[in-house]
Design a protein around this motif. Sequence first.
Motif, PDB file in Angstrom:
ATOM      1  N   ALA A 162      -2.125  -6.053  -5.690  1.00  0.00           N
ATOM      2  CA  ALA A 162      -1.770  -7.298  -5.007  1.00  0.00           C
ATOM      3  C   ALA A 162      -0.417  -7.211  -4.313  1.00  0.00           C
ATOM      4  O   ALA A 162      -0.248  -7.736  -3.203  1.00  0.00           O
ATOM      5  CB  ALA A 162      -1.768  -8.457  -6.009  1.00  0.00           C
ATOM      6  N   ASP A 163       0.571  -6.567  -4.937  1.00  0.00           N
ATOM      7  CA  ASP A 163       1.907  -6.530  -4.336  1.00  0.00           C
ATOM      8  C   ASP A 163       1.932  -5.681  -3.072  1.00  0.00           C
ATOM      9  O   ASP A 163       2.624  -6.018  -2.106  1.00  0.00           O
ATOM     10  CB  ASP A 163       2.927  -6.017  -5.357  1.00  0.00           C
ATOM     11  N   SER A 164       1.191  -4.584  -3.063  1.00  0.00           N
ATOM     12  CA  SER A 164       1.082  -3.802  -1.830  1.00  0.00           C
ATOM     13  C   SER A 164       0.358  -4.607  -0.762  1.00  0.00           C
ATOM     14  O   SER A 164       0.749  -4.593   0.414  1.00  0.00           O
ATOM     15  CB  SER A 164       0.333  -2.492  -2.092  1.00  0.00           C
ATOM     16  N   LEU A 165      -0.684  -5.312  -1.167  1.00  0.00           N
ATOM     17  CA  LEU A 165      -1.455  -6.110  -0.220  1.00  0.00           C
ATOM     18  C   LEU A 165      -0.592  -7.206   0.402  1.00  0.00           C
ATOM     19  O   LEU A 165      -0.747  -7.532   1.588  1.00  0.00           O
ATOM     20  CB  LEU A 165      -2.651  -6.729  -0.943  1.00  0.00           C
ATOM     21  N   ALA A 166       0.352  -7.748  -0.374  1.00  0.00           N
ATOM     22  CA  ALA A 166       1.195  -8.836   0.114  1.00  0.00           C
ATOM     23  C   ALA A 166       2.395  -8.357   0.921  1.00  0.00           C
ATOM     24  O   ALA A 166       3.071  -9.174   1.546  1.00  0.00           O
ATOM     25  CB  ALA A 166       1.690  -9.668  -1.075  1.00  0.00           C
ATOM     26  N   THR A 167       2.637  -7.047   0.914  1.00  0.00           N
ATOM     27  CA  THR A 167       3.859  -6.564   1.570  1.00  0.00           C
ATOM     28  C   THR A 167       3.573  -5.537   2.665  1.00  0.00           C
ATOM     29  O   THR A 167       3.568  -5.866   3.843  1.00  0.00           O
ATOM     30  CB  THR A 167       4.830  -5.976   0.532  1.00  0.00           C
ATOM     31  N   TRP A 168       3.271  -4.305   2.312  1.00  0.00           N
ATOM     32  CA  TRP A 168       3.248  -3.238   3.306  1.00  0.00           C
ATOM     33  C   TRP A 168       1.871  -2.753   3.710  1.00  0.00           C
ATOM     34  O   TRP A 168       1.709  -2.111   4.747  1.00  0.00           O
ATOM     35  CB  TRP A 168       4.029  -2.027   2.775  1.00  0.00           C
ATOM     36  N   PHE A 169       0.819  -3.081   2.928  1.00  0.00           N
ATOM     37  CA  PHE A 169      -0.463  -2.417   3.137  1.00  0.00           C
ATOM     38  C   PHE A 169      -1.189  -2.897   4.397  1.00  0.00           C
ATOM     39  O   PHE A 169      -1.742  -2.084   5.153  1.00  0.00           O
ATOM     40  CB  PHE A 169      -1.362  -2.599   1.914  1.00  0.00           C
ATOM     41  N   LEU A 170      -1.199  -4.205   4.647  1.00  0.00           N
ATOM     42  CA  LEU A 170      -1.890  -4.698   5.837  1.00  0.00           C
ATOM     43  C   LEU A 170      -1.234  -4.209   7.128  1.00  0.00           C
ATOM     44  O   LEU A 170      -1.947  -3.808   8.065  1.00  0.00           O
ATOM     45  CB  LEU A 170      -1.983  -6.226   5.794  1.00  0.00           C
ATOM     46  N   PRO A 171       0.110  -4.227   7.241  1.00  0.00           N
ATOM     47  CA  PRO A 171       0.712  -3.615   8.433  1.00  0.00           C
ATOM     48  C   PRO A 171       0.343  -2.144   8.589  1.00  0.00           C
ATOM     49  O   PRO A 171       0.198  -1.654   9.713  1.00  0.00           O
ATOM     50  CB  PRO A 171       2.215  -3.797   8.196  1.00  0.00           C
ATOM     51  N   ALA A 172       0.183  -1.441   7.465  1.00  0.00           N
ATOM     52  CA  ALA A 172      -0.229  -0.034   7.546  1.00  0.00           C
ATOM     53  C   ALA A 172      -1.632   0.076   8.126  1.00  0.00           C
ATOM     54  O   ALA A 172      -1.897   0.921   8.997  1.00  0.00           O
ATOM     55  CB  ALA A 172      -0.163   0.617   6.169  1.00  0.00           C
ATOM     56  N   LEU A 173      -2.569  -0.775   7.667  1.00  0.00           N
ATOM     57  CA  LEU A 173      -3.930  -0.726   8.192  1.00  0.00           C
ATOM     58  C   LEU A 173      -3.978  -1.077   9.674  1.00  0.00           C
ATOM     59  O   LEU A 173      -4.855  -0.592  10.407  1.00  0.00           O
ATOM     60  CB  LEU A 173      -4.837  -1.679   7.414  1.00  0.00           C
ATOM     61  N   ALA A 174      -3.038  -1.899  10.106  1.00  0.00           N
ATOM     62  CA  ALA A 174      -2.990  -2.245  11.533  1.00  0.00           C
ATOM     63  C   ALA A 174      -2.680  -1.021  12.391  1.00  0.00           C
ATOM     64  O   ALA A 174      -2.913  -1.036  13.604  1.00  0.00           O
ATOM     65  CB  ALA A 174      -1.948  -3.328  11.784  1.00  0.00           C
ATOM     66  N   GLY A 175      -2.178   0.033  11.761  1.00  0.00           N
ATOM     67  CA  GLY A 175      -1.888   1.266  12.475  1.00  0.00           C
ATOM     68  C   GLY A 175      -3.083   2.181  12.660  1.00  0.00           C
ATOM     69  O   GLY A 175      -2.966   3.238  13.299  1.00  0.00           O
TER      70      GLY A 175
END
Length: 294
Positions: free
Chosen positions: A100-113
């Motif tokens: 959850a913490d990755s999902l709320a912070t850095w993971f979605l911007p990473a997937l946008a890449g």
Amino acid sequence: MMSDLPLDQVRTLLAVVDEQSFDAAAAALHVTPSAVSQRIKSLEQRTGRVLLLRTKPIRLTASGQVLVRFARSLAQLEQDALSELGLGASVRTMTIAVNADSLATWFLPALAGVPEAVNICFDLQREDQDHTATLLREGLVMAAVTAAPQPVQGCTSHRLGRMRYRPMASPAFITRWLSDAPLSSALPTAPQIAFDRKDNLQDRFLRALTRRRTFTPVRHHIPASESFVDAVTAGLGWGMVPELQAASRGDALVDLAPERPLDVPLHWQQWKLDSPALAAVAGAVARGAKVALR
């Protein structure tokens, strides 16, 4: 042998697992529920093993996990082949477990890449970083952000970096609960915020601080990352807040022990598949982690 398995039956097993019921799987496959039941029964007879436990939710046996991993790998390779040939639907579904913490912070911007040309539909499953590898093992996801460095069988593992947590509380909470005694004495009995019953970060910090093993504080469970930080900010308790989230709260949160952060190493595990789509996602995740994690 895998080559002797009827692929329609294997795909039906995967549909039942993903849809979590025979009726929903039937709707997804455009067949009747009785046809789904018959295919699963035939597959179990063919393999001589029980593959599904007909519980709510449906659970896989160890043999079922093997076949679901095979079915999901087959589906991904089929999607890759269709895309490369320019035939059929080119949108690929990728199942990923993430904390959850990755999902709320850095993971979605990473997937946008991930390049748009890859054309992926993400199916994210949220789970504690200490348990995401279990979803890989069960064949429920193809990749996972996990605290486990040891690769699950049939997977590769690459270190992403360290997610740093800090023991945080509001100024009013500190005044009420922590101002009359040393932190090592006051914190173990102060109200605590935990994400859920799998969240042991607070107790890990307390063990390092006090050298004690067990604690029985008032513990509030707030199973949503942003709401967890909101609860700490509101003064309901103290908690281990991701450094990436704490920075945005300014003076509303105070670091109780600046010299004692808690770092959680994160790894990316994925199935050993020669899949351009999976490779593109892994690359984007690695680039995002390099920017956000320590």
